[in-house]
Each structure stands twice: as structure tokens, then as C-alpha cells.
Design a protein around this motif. Structure first.
Motif, mmCIF file in Angstrom:
data_model
loop_
_atom_site.group_PDB
_atom_site.id
_atom_site.type_symbol
_atom_site.label_atom_id
_atom_site.label_comp_id
_atom_site.label_asym_id
_atom_site.label_seq_id
_atom_site.Cartn_x
_atom_site.Cartn_y
_atom_site.Cartn_z
ATOM 1 N N LEU A 197 0.248 -25.878 -6.241
ATOM 2 C CA LEU A 197 -0.330 -24.574 -5.946
ATOM 3 C C LEU A 197 0.543 -23.773 -4.983
ATOM 4 C CD1 LEU A 197 -4.125 -25.395 -5.628
ATOM 5 C CD2 LEU A 197 -2.965 -24.200 -7.477
ATOM 6 N N GLY A 198 1.216 -24.461 -4.065
ATOM 7 C CA GLY A 198 2.130 -23.781 -3.150
ATOM 8 C C GLY A 198 3.297 -23.139 -3.880
ATOM 9 N N VAL A 199 3.859 -23.849 -4.853
ATOM 10 C CA VAL A 199 4.966 -23.292 -5.638
ATOM 11 C C VAL A 199 4.485 -22.085 -6.442
ATOM 12 C CG1 VAL A 199 6.514 -23.771 -7.578
ATOM 13 C CG2 VAL A 199 6.264 -25.440 -5.750
ATOM 14 N N ILE A 200 3.315 -22.209 -7.054
ATOM 15 C CA ILE A 200 2.772 -21.101 -7.851
ATOM 16 C C ILE A 200 2.483 -19.897 -6.963
ATOM 17 C CG2 ILE A 200 0.779 -20.367 -9.224
ATOM 18 C CD1 ILE A 200 0.688 -23.276 -10.297
ATOM 19 N N ASN A 201 1.837 -20.116 -5.829
ATOM 20 C CA ASN A 201 1.523 -19.012 -4.919
ATOM 21 C C ASN A 201 2.778 -18.340 -4.390
ATOM 22 O OD1 ASN A 201 -1.220 -19.209 -5.163
ATOM 23 N ND2 ASN A 201 -1.481 -20.507 -3.382
ATOM 24 N N THR A 202 3.788 -19.130 -4.054
ATOM 25 C CA THR A 202 5.031 -18.561 -3.552
ATOM 26 C C THR A 202 5.666 -17.675 -4.607
ATOM 27 O OG1 THR A 202 5.377 -20.469 -2.128
ATOM 28 C CG2 THR A 202 7.294 -19.119 -2.602
ATOM 29 N N SER A 203 5.680 -18.123 -5.849
ATOM 30 C CA SER A 203 6.263 -17.321 -6.925
ATOM 31 C C SER A 203 5.498 -16.016 -7.112
ATOM 32 C CB SER A 203 6.262 -18.108 -8.232
ATOM 33 O OG SER A 203 6.996 -19.292 -8.094
ATOM 34 N N ILE A 204 4.183 -16.086 -7.093
ATOM 35 C CA ILE A 204 3.371 -14.882 -7.277
ATOM 36 C C ILE A 204 3.579 -13.917 -6.116
ATOM 37 C CG2 ILE A 204 0.989 -14.025 -7.324
ATOM 38 C CD1 ILE A 204 0.282 -16.580 -8.908
ATOM 39 N N ILE A 205 3.577 -14.420 -4.902
ATOM 40 C CA ILE A 205 3.742 -13.549 -3.732
ATOM 41 C C ILE A 205 5.120 -12.904 -3.732
ATOM 42 C CG2 ILE A 205 3.945 -13.559 -1.206
ATOM 43 C CD1 ILE A 205 1.674 -15.670 -1.228
ATOM 44 N N LEU A 206 6.177 -13.670 -4.029
ATOM 45 C CA LEU A 206 7.515 -13.085 -4.072
ATOM 46 C C LEU A 206 7.624 -12.038 -5.180
ATOM 47 C CD1 LEU A 206 9.781 -16.179 -3.400
ATOM 48 C CD2 LEU A 206 9.354 -14.247 -1.896
ATOM 49 N N PHE A 207 7.022 -12.309 -6.327
ATOM 50 C CA PHE A 207 7.017 -11.345 -7.432
ATOM 51 C C PHE A 207 6.352 -10.042 -6.996
ATOM 52 C CE2 PHE A 207 4.716 -9.469 -10.999
ATOM 53 C CZ PHE A 207 5.742 -9.258 -11.910
ATOM 54 N N LEU A 208 5.175 -10.153 -6.376
ATOM 55 C CA LEU A 208 4.450 -8.962 -5.956
ATOM 56 C C LEU A 208 5.195 -8.183 -4.878
ATOM 57 C CD1 LEU A 208 0.794 -10.322 -5.913
ATOM 58 C CD2 LEU A 208 1.822 -8.753 -7.560
ATOM 59 N N VAL A 209 5.773 -8.877 -3.912
ATOM 60 C CA VAL A 209 6.525 -8.199 -2.853
ATOM 61 C C VAL A 209 7.718 -7.462 -3.453
ATOM 62 C CG1 VAL A 209 8.030 -8.596 -0.858
ATOM 63 C CG2 VAL A 209 5.792 -9.652 -0.948
ATOM 64 N N PHE A 210 8.427 -8.096 -4.376
ATOM 65 C CA PHE A 210 9.602 -7.454 -4.956
ATOM 66 C C PHE A 210 9.211 -6.219 -5.756
ATOM 67 C CE2 PHE A 210 12.803 -6.799 -8.224
ATOM 68 C CZ PHE A 210 13.941 -6.711 -7.445
ATOM 69 N N PHE A 211 8.218 -6.341 -6.636
ATOM 70 C CA PHE A 211 7.897 -5.225 -7.521
ATOM 71 C C PHE A 211 6.984 -4.177 -6.897
ATOM 72 C CE2 PHE A 211 9.453 -8.186 -10.736
ATOM 73 C CZ PHE A 211 10.352 -7.343 -11.375
ATOM 74 N N LEU A 212 6.253 -4.522 -5.852
ATOM 75 C CA LEU A 212 5.376 -3.538 -5.220
ATOM 76 C C LEU A 212 5.949 -2.939 -3.939
ATOM 77 C CD1 LEU A 212 1.900 -5.257 -5.712
ATOM 78 C CD2 LEU A 212 2.929 -3.433 -7.075
ATOM 79 N N VAL A 213 6.967 -3.587 -3.344
ATOM 80 C CA VAL A 213 7.531 -3.080 -2.088
ATOM 81 C C VAL A 213 9.006 -2.726 -2.253
ATOM 82 C CG1 VAL A 213 8.005 -3.628 0.324
ATOM 83 C CG2 VAL A 213 5.874 -4.385 -0.709
ATOM 84 N N ILE A 214 9.816 -3.689 -2.644
ATOM 85 C CA ILE A 214 11.264 -3.485 -2.654
ATOM 86 C C ILE A 214 11.694 -2.538 -3.776
ATOM 87 C CG2 ILE A 214 13.482 -4.667 -2.929
ATOM 88 C CD1 ILE A 214 12.188 -7.036 -1.482
ATOM 89 N N SER A 215 11.180 -2.723 -4.979
ATOM 90 C CA SER A 215 11.573 -1.849 -6.095
ATOM 91 C C SER A 215 11.197 -0.388 -5.856
ATOM 92 C CB SER A 215 10.959 -2.345 -7.399
ATOM 93 O OG SER A 215 11.514 -3.580 -7.750
ATOM 94 N N PRO A 216 9.976 -0.062 -5.417
ATOM 95 C CA PRO A 216 9.677 1.355 -5.153
ATOM 96 C C PRO A 216 10.561 1.960 -4.060
ATOM 97 C CG PRO A 216 7.643 0.131 -5.331
ATOM 98 C CD PRO A 216 8.754 -0.873 -5.328
ATOM 99 N N ILE A 217 10.881 1.184 -3.039
ATOM 100 C CA ILE A 217 11.761 1.699 -1.983
ATOM 101 C C ILE A 217 13.130 2.018 -2.566
ATOM 102 C CG2 ILE A 217 13.005 1.083 0.131
ATOM 103 C CD1 ILE A 217 10.495 -0.455 1.002
ATOM 104 N N GLY A 218 13.657 1.137 -3.428
ATOM 105 C CA GLY A 218 14.942 1.386 -4.070
ATOM 106 C C GLY A 218 14.906 2.608 -4.967
#
Length: 126
Positions: free
Chosen positions: A68-89
Motif C-alpha cells: 500500500l505504501g508503494v501504491i500510495n507513493t505512486s498516486i501522490i507523486l502522480f497527482l503532485v506532478f500533474f496538478l502542481v508541477i505541470s500547470p506551473i510549467g
């Protein structure tokens, strides 16, 4: 000896959590979960008397937590990248900003010249 301590902690914490949830349901929602209370009591009693019995259950619980830790980490990193980093770029591109100065003329270098600091000495650095 170490497994005995880990098993005891696991049993007490997990059983205590089950008992806490069952008690909270009774007080807050007026619904008592008998199954959860029995599981909590059994876990606490086994942890106090024969914690060796909880070894396999603890190992399975740990494996589930790792997965569950691996799954949660993947989901959180995905969301941070596409909801925070991509819009800023995208916003920076629309505004014509560039975080890295990667465009150079042919023959130029990425190195920027700097001026030496006044009174710079390597003898007394601090």
C-alpha cells in the motif's frame, strides 16, 4: 526475543485500535460492532500471553503495508506532478518565462562569468 517484542507491540496496538473503533462506534453512532470488539480483545490477550502466535499475522500485515505504501507513493507523486508541477510549467511557458537558460548561440557555453568577491581569501574562510 526481538520478534516477541514486535509481536507484542503489534498485537497491543492493533487490538487497541480495534477496541477504540468499536468503543467510538458505540458512543458516537450508537452502533456497537461486536466482531471488532472480539477481534480487539483476542489480539490484546494473545499479545499479552503468547505473542509468538502473532508472528505470521504481523508479517502479512507488514507486507500489505509495504504494498500500500508503494501504491500510495505512486498516486501522490502522480497527482503532485500533474496538478502542481505541470500547470506551473504551462503558465511559465505562456508567460514566456524560462526557468533554465538552455538556449544558447552556437559556440557559446552554459557557463556564466562571475566577478570575484571583494576581499576574497582562502586563508580565513569563516
Amino acid at each position: 526475543m526481538e520478534h516477541k517484542v514486535l509481536n507484542r507491540k503489534f498485537g497491543l496496538i492493533t487490538g487497541g485500535a480495534c477496541l477504540f473503533i468499536a468503543g467510538y462506534q458505540q458512543v458516537g453512532h450508537h452502533h456497537f460492532s461486536m466482531v471488532l470488539a472480539i477481534v480487539g480483545i483476542v489480539l490484546v490477550l494473545v499479545a499479552l500471553t503468547v505473542p509468538v502466535v502473532l508472528n505470521r499475522l504481523r508479517m502479512v500485515w507488514t507486507k500489505i503495508g509495504d504494498i500500500l505504501g508503494v501504491i500510495n507513493t505512486s498516486i501522490i507523486l502522480f497527482l503532485v506532478f500533474f496538478l502542481v508541477i505541470s500547470p506551473i510549467g504551462l503558465i511559465m511557458r505562456l508567460l514566456g518565462k524560462q526557468g533554465l537558460e538552455l538556449k544558447t548561440k552556437p559556440g557559446d557555453t552554459y557557463w556564466k562569468p562571475t566577478k570575484p568577491a571583494a576581499n576574497s581569501s582562502l586563508e580565513q574562510q569563516f
